[in-house]
Design a protein around this motif. Structure first.
Motif, PDB file in Angstrom:
ATOM      1  N   PRO A  39       7.839   3.614   0.849  1.00  0.00           N
ATOM      2  CA  PRO A  39       7.469   2.439   1.646  1.00  0.00           C
ATOM      3  C   PRO A  39       6.089   1.936   1.235  1.00  0.00           C
ATOM      4  CG  PRO A  39       7.146   4.439   2.926  1.00  0.00           C
ATOM      5  CD  PRO A  39       7.815   4.861   1.647  1.00  0.00           C
ATOM      6  N   GLY A  40       5.890   0.646   1.331  1.00  0.00           N
ATOM      7  CA  GLY A  40       4.573   0.107   1.004  1.00  0.00           C
ATOM      8  C   GLY A  40       4.655  -1.246   0.337  1.00  0.00           C
ATOM      9  N   ASN A  41       3.499  -1.852   0.158  1.00  0.00           N
ATOM     10  CA  ASN A  41       3.399  -3.175  -0.453  1.00  0.00           C
ATOM     11  C   ASN A  41       3.101  -3.066  -1.942  1.00  0.00           C
ATOM     12  OD1 ASN A  41       3.773  -4.614   1.969  1.00  0.00           O
ATOM     13  ND2 ASN A  41       1.600  -4.422   2.490  1.00  0.00           N
ATOM     14  N   VAL A  42       3.681  -3.986  -2.704  1.00  0.00           N
ATOM     15  CA  VAL A  42       3.339  -4.097  -4.118  1.00  0.00           C
ATOM     16  C   VAL A  42       2.174  -5.074  -4.246  1.00  0.00           C
ATOM     17  CG1 VAL A  42       4.114  -4.807  -6.404  1.00  0.00           C
ATOM     18  CG2 VAL A  42       5.677  -3.563  -4.887  1.00  0.00           C
ATOM     19  N   GLU A  43       1.119  -4.615  -4.881  1.00  0.00           N
ATOM     20  CA  GLU A  43      -0.074  -5.437  -5.099  1.00  0.00           C
ATOM     21  C   GLU A  43      -0.100  -5.900  -6.552  1.00  0.00           C
ATOM     22  OE1 GLU A  43      -4.779  -4.661  -4.354  1.00  0.00           O
ATOM     23  OE2 GLU A  43      -3.820  -3.448  -5.912  1.00  0.00           O
TER      24      GLU A  43
END
Length: 278
Positions: A39-43
């Motif tokens: 889980p998490g955001n792609v930067e």
């Protein structure tokens, strides 16, 4: 005087695909679809700086005349995102003028720039899962409020060499995984960030003075400039429909349009760098 008649884009009536932007779009898209299942955001960000030789430390020299994407790991070099205080002031003046002019009637872009001045403190802690990864806790410097606690996983970098300009740039793709429990113990180092953040449409442009400290050494001051895609959820949704022939044309082309504008913003900043970088 003979005037030039209207010309076709090509013998086929279309403009050839821009390989430079497509290469960057392909790279970012591959990083997204092959990322770890966490889980998490792609930067996605582009940092402005200099490519330097690994040994001597001088600016990299390649046998090319114009802006060029370097094949990853093909050239032994390092990227330095730090700029001089003079260059920092130059970009601050440029962006502030742009902020003012963008709100005036008749501005070239229909979207004005927004601006926030942020004071943040990043504290870094070892990660139990990987020695290379660090857990970053970001706080508002004034209130002490924790803004985020996460582990950043580096997915890949792409260096762009710009021999005609005073600066080069690097595209980085990272996965930011949220950490629910605040790490215990003392941080390995901290970064105090005095950040001027300008937002325009789907992008943030951050001009930051960083004071980096660790328990054993004297504080160091750095100046950094980066462009970042502002909405990770938009990045992922457009990436998912890239090239999908079942999706409407505007949706399957949206990812490449997003990356095109992202690249253009990075290029504009590089081309406005002055000669006080070194």
């Amino acid at each position: 005087m003979t005037s030039l008649p209207p010309l076709s884009l090509s013998i086929l009536g279309v403009e050839p695909l821009d390989e430079f932007i497509k290469e960057i779009a392909d790279f970012i898209h591959h990083m997204i679809i092959s990322r770890p299942n966490l889980p998490g955001n792609v930067e996605v960000e582009a940092k402005i700086g200099l490519l330097r030789e690994r040994g001597g430390g001088g600016r990299l020299e390649c046998p090319v005349l114009v802006e060029t994407i370097l094949r990853p790991e093909a050239i032994d070099c390092r990227f330095e995102s730090n700029m001089t205080a003079s260059q920092h002031k130059h970009f601050n003046t440029l962006l502030n003028k742009l902020k003012i002019s963008s709100s005036q009637p008749g501005y070239a872009s229909s979207s004005p720039l927004d601006y926030h001045h942020l004071y943040l403190v990043d504290s870094f802690y070892p990660s139990e899962s990987n020695d290379r990864d660090k857990i970053r806790v970001t706080r508002d410097e004034k209130t002490g409020t924790v803004i985020e606690c996460m582990r950043k996983i580096r997915l890949g970098d792409l260096n762009v060499y710009s021999p005609k300009r005073c600066a080069d740039w690097r595209i980085s793709v990272n996965l930011e995984v949220p950490v629910k429990q605040h790490p215990v113990g003392s941080p390995t180092h901290t970064r105090r960030k005095d950040r001027m953040s300008y937002s325009h449409e789907e992008f943030n442009i951050d001009l930051t003075q960083v004071t980096s400290s660790n328990p054993t050494g004297a504080p160091e001051v750095f100046h950094e400039l980066e462009v970042e895609i502002a909405r990770p959820e938009l990045l992922l949704s457009t990436a998912a429909k890239r090239g999908d022939m079942d999706a409407p044309e505007n949706e399957r082309n949206a990812f490449d349009e997003l990356i095109r504008a992202f690249v253009n913003n990075a290029r504009i900043l590089v081309r406005n760098a002055n000669d006080s970088w070194h």
